[in-house]
Structures are given as C-alpha cells and as structure tokens.
Design a protein around this motif. Structure first.
Motif, mmCIF file in Angstrom:
data_model
loop_
_atom_site.group_PDB
_atom_site.id
_atom_site.type_symbol
_atom_site.label_atom_id
_atom_site.label_comp_id
_atom_site.label_asym_id
_atom_site.label_seq_id
_atom_site.Cartn_x
_atom_site.Cartn_y
_atom_site.Cartn_z
ATOM 1 N N GLY A 33 0.822 -1.207 0.000
ATOM 2 C CA GLY A 33 0.000 0.000 0.000
ATOM 3 C C GLY A 33 0.851 1.250 0.000
ATOM 4 N N PHE A 34 1.952 1.203 0.755
ATOM 5 C CA PHE A 34 2.895 2.332 0.770
ATOM 6 C C PHE A 34 3.517 2.554 -0.603
ATOM 7 C CE2 PHE A 34 7.443 3.421 0.967
ATOM 8 C CZ PHE A 34 7.359 4.728 1.424
ATOM 9 N N LEU A 35 3.979 1.471 -1.240
ATOM 10 C CA LEU A 35 4.608 1.600 -2.553
ATOM 11 C C LEU A 35 3.631 2.141 -3.589
ATOM 12 C CD1 LEU A 35 6.692 -1.720 -2.710
ATOM 13 C CD2 LEU A 35 7.525 0.587 -2.247
ATOM 14 N N GLU A 36 2.385 1.681 -3.546
ATOM 15 C CA GLU A 36 1.380 2.160 -4.502
ATOM 16 C C GLU A 36 1.080 3.637 -4.280
ATOM 17 O OE1 GLU A 36 -2.044 -0.311 -4.345
ATOM 18 O OE2 GLU A 36 -1.055 -2.024 -5.319
ATOM 19 N N ASP A 37 0.932 4.038 -3.013
ATOM 20 C CA ASP A 37 0.657 5.449 -2.721
ATOM 21 C C ASP A 37 1.819 6.329 -3.146
ATOM 22 O OD1 ASP A 37 -1.816 4.882 -1.697
ATOM 23 O OD2 ASP A 37 -1.216 5.022 0.411
ATOM 24 N N ARG A 38 3.026 5.864 -2.896
ATOM 25 C CA ARG A 38 4.209 6.702 -3.144
ATOM 26 C C ARG A 38 4.557 6.787 -4.628
ATOM 27 N NH1 ARG A 38 7.975 8.395 0.803
ATOM 28 N NH2 ARG A 38 9.187 10.044 -0.149
ATOM 29 N N PHE A 39 4.450 5.673 -5.347
ATOM 30 C CA PHE A 39 4.944 5.649 -6.722
ATOM 31 C C PHE A 39 3.829 5.633 -7.771
ATOM 32 C CE2 PHE A 39 8.472 3.955 -4.238
ATOM 33 C CZ PHE A 39 9.523 4.718 -4.728
ATOM 34 N N PHE A 97 8.001 -0.411 -13.422
ATOM 35 C CA PHE A 97 7.421 0.110 -14.660
ATOM 36 C C PHE A 97 7.351 1.640 -14.631
ATOM 37 C CE2 PHE A 97 3.652 1.423 -17.136
ATOM 38 C CZ PHE A 97 4.025 0.951 -18.374
ATOM 39 N N THR A 98 6.882 2.193 -13.500
ATOM 40 C CA THR A 98 6.745 3.650 -13.372
ATOM 41 C C THR A 98 8.090 4.354 -13.482
ATOM 42 O OG1 THR A 98 4.779 3.435 -11.974
ATOM 43 C CG2 THR A 98 5.976 5.518 -11.855
ATOM 44 N N LEU A 99 9.088 3.837 -12.780
ATOM 45 C CA LEU A 99 10.394 4.492 -12.788
ATOM 46 C C LEU A 99 11.139 4.259 -14.100
ATOM 47 C CD1 LEU A 99 11.586 3.902 -9.109
ATOM 48 C CD2 LEU A 99 10.396 5.870 -10.094
ATOM 49 N N THR A 100 10.863 3.136 -14.761
ATOM 50 C CA THR A 100 11.454 2.910 -16.085
ATOM 51 C C THR A 100 10.920 3.930 -17.087
ATOM 52 O OG1 THR A 100 11.716 0.538 -15.649
ATOM 53 C CG2 THR A 100 11.782 1.233 -17.938
ATOM 54 N N LYS A 101 9.648 4.259 -16.980
ATOM 55 C CA LYS A 101 9.063 5.287 -17.850
ATOM 56 C C LYS A 101 9.705 6.650 -17.620
ATOM 57 C CE LYS A 101 4.699 5.547 -18.639
ATOM 58 N NZ LYS A 101 3.228 5.621 -18.414
ATOM 59 N N MET A 102 10.279 6.826 -16.443
ATOM 60 C CA MET A 102 10.983 8.073 -16.122
ATOM 61 C C MET A 102 12.451 7.991 -16.541
ATOM 62 S SD MET A 102 9.266 8.594 -12.345
ATOM 63 C CE MET A 102 10.324 9.987 -11.911
ATOM 64 N N ASP A 137 19.550 0.007 -11.803
ATOM 65 C CA ASP A 137 20.413 0.476 -10.725
ATOM 66 C C ASP A 137 19.885 1.766 -10.113
ATOM 67 O OD1 ASP A 137 22.199 -1.642 -10.931
ATOM 68 O OD2 ASP A 137 23.380 -0.652 -12.479
ATOM 69 N N HIS A 138 19.394 2.674 -10.960
ATOM 70 C CA HIS A 138 18.842 3.922 -10.441
ATOM 71 C C HIS A 138 17.533 3.686 -9.691
ATOM 72 C CE1 HIS A 138 21.582 5.852 -13.484
ATOM 73 N NE2 HIS A 138 21.779 6.633 -12.423
ATOM 74 N N ILE A 139 16.770 2.684 -10.114
ATOM 75 C CA ILE A 139 15.544 2.331 -9.400
ATOM 76 C C ILE A 139 15.881 1.851 -7.992
ATOM 77 C CG2 ILE A 139 13.632 0.673 -9.326
ATOM 78 C CD1 ILE A 139 13.573 0.840 -12.404
ATOM 79 N N VAL A 140 16.887 0.985 -7.893
ATOM 80 C CA VAL A 140 17.320 0.503 -6.582
ATOM 81 C C VAL A 140 17.783 1.671 -5.716
ATOM 82 C CG1 VAL A 140 19.042 -0.884 -5.356
ATOM 83 C CG2 VAL A 140 17.921 -1.804 -7.386
#
Length: 299
Positions: free
Chosen positions: A68-74, A121-126, A131-134
């Motif tokens: 739930g935290f990950l969904e709200d945040r990202f 998926f969200t951060l890849t679109k950015m 490595d940057h996602i981690v």
C-alpha cells in the motif's frame, strides 16, 4: 543503540526463513526489546503468523501494508505517504512474564509482487535503469526507516526468496543479514553465489550505493540427525573459516522440531512465550538472540 536492522534473506524458499523471523522477533521482544517485523514477502506468511487471518484481512483492506505504501508513493504519487502510519503496534497474541510482547508489524499482502512490478514500470518510464531504481527506493526506505528506528530496538525485514529490488535494498540497509539454510545439497547449492552477489560480485560493484555493512551470517535451520546434515554443517563451517569466506555461520543451530511448526500455527490462541516455543526451542532462540546481540553490539 536504537533501531538495528536485521534482514532475513535467501535465494531459496522453504528453508525456515519465516520461522527464523518470527522466533527471533518474539525472543527479542521477550527480553524486553521493542521489535518491529517488516514483511517484504508477497506470501505474507510472517504477517499472518503475527496478526492472524482476520486482522490481516482488515489491515490489507485498509491499505495499511508495505505494498500500500509503494502504490501510494509511486503509483498515486502521494509524496507524503509514510510507513509509520501503517505499522500495527501491540499486535502480539503472546505474553511473557504476564505482559504482552512489545512486538509490532508492518504487514505484506499478495499484491506486493504487483506493487513492485508497477514501481519498476513507473520508474522505467521516467528513464531510470534498474540500478537507479534501486538507488531511488533505497533513499526512500532509508529515510522512512530513519524515522521508524527511533521507536524500536530491532527491525526485522522478512525478505522474499530470490534477489528482488526490495531484497537488494533491504540487504544494503541492514546492520546484519541472516541467511537461514537447511544443511543439505539442494538448499546450499547456490549459497556462495547468493552471498557473493550483493557483497562482492557484479551487482555490488556496479551500484553507486555502499556495499552491505558486514558479510552475511548463515543460520543452520531444520537440522536433522542425519549424516548428510552433519557433513553439510561441517562443510559450511569449514568454508566460513577460510580467509576468502563469503559468509560466517552462527554457532547456534535450529533443529527440526514439530514444536516449531506448531508454534507458527498458534495464531488464534494466547500462549505464553515458553508455551509457544516449547520442547527447548525457547532455549535455542535465546542462544540465537545472544549471538545476534554479540554481532551487532559486541560481546
């Protein structure tokens, strides 16, 4: 010192990881330590063992989980989303010396795998690579844990099998990584590879993040009185004694006992700590706690 973070991880499932998390968390709490379990496994086994199915269902429906935290945040881009408000305190059904164990839980659910996938998926679109996602997730979880640490003596991270993004972040944030391992051929087959990957291998070297604080420590679990288990345990200890060892090994070994399986199933009763961890299992857990504290705080 407040807020020591312990990650419990292994590439392989079925090696006693959740039993280790629950047993160690309750043993620490029985000694008076304010203890938080963060369930990072989509199977949510630690969550259901601590909360029970009814309460866990309510926690999940209200979105008070790590996913739930990950969904709200990202996904919903709620920058003010925080872990603290999702932690369930005073949740233990176990008592010791007449008092409820000081145990808290940040639960997981089966949606965590999808939440982690959506995060990537969200951060890849950015235009972020893995490595940057981690690194991005590491910074966020580190900041959240920095606030949470003030309220707890120990925070146990129950990682999913394998090396997911969340597991890599957990290992890098931990003061100690415990690797539960059954002492047989199949369970130890990829142990060296797992212990090397994030500590000294390609994954560790390519990241801008600091490597884990100390080498992982193997905990021999579900030990049986067989020749294979005896020889494998000896081999693990011999490997740990080498100059180029990829891991160390706890002196304590957790033997396979019916009492441990029964303890994990006691979610609808209100046992004392010694009633739950019977047949000498409480003594083994006390030995494990002693070694964990020696490792984290010195002898």
């Amino acid at each position: 010192m407040k807020g020591k973070v312990i990650a419990v991880a292994n590439m392989k499932g079925g090696v006693g990881k959740t039993a280790t998390v629950i047993g160690l968390a309750e043993a620490l709490a029985a000694q008076g330590a304010e203890t938080l379990v963060v369930d990072l496994d989509p199977q949510a086994n630690a969550s259901i063992c601590i909360a029970g199915d009814g309460l866990l269902r309510d926690i999940i429906e209200r979105g008070l989980t790590i996913d739930g935290f990950l969904e709200d945040r990202f996904k919903r881009l709620q920058r003010d989303a925080a872990l603290g408000g999702r932690i369930r305190t005073n949740i233990s059904n176990v008592t010791h010396l007449g008092k409820q164990l000081p145990l808290s839980l940040l639960a997981s659910s089966s949606e965590l795998r999808l939440a982690e996938r959506d995060l990537i998926f969200t951060l890849t679109k950015m235009k972020m690579d893995l490595d940057h996602i981690v690194e991005s997730l590491y910074a966020i979880i580190k900041d959240e844990l920095k606030r949470t640490k003030k309220s707890y003596d120990y925070i146990l991270l129950d990682c999913a099998p394998g090396i997911s993004v969340m597991t890599e972040v957990s290992i890098r944030l931990a003061n100690l990584v415990i690797v539960p391992t059954i002492p047989d051929f199949l369970s130890t087959y990829g142990l060296n590879s797992f212990c090397a990957n994030l500590w000294s291998g390609p994954i560790a070297d390519r990241s801008n993040l600091k490597k884990p604080k100390r080498a992982p420590r193997v905990l021999i679990t579900r030990r049986r009185p067989t020749r294979e288990h005896e020889h494998t345990s000896e081999r693990l200890r011999a490997e740990a004694a080498k100059d180029d060892a990829k891991f160390s090994v706890f002196r304590t070994e957790i033997f396979e006992r019916t009492a441990i399986a029964e303890a994990l199933g006691k979610i609808h009763t209100h046992p004392t700590f010694s009633q739950k961890w019977k047949d000498g299992t409480d003594i083994l857990l006390a030995d494990l706690v002693r070694e964990v504290k020696e490792t984290l705080h010195g002898s």
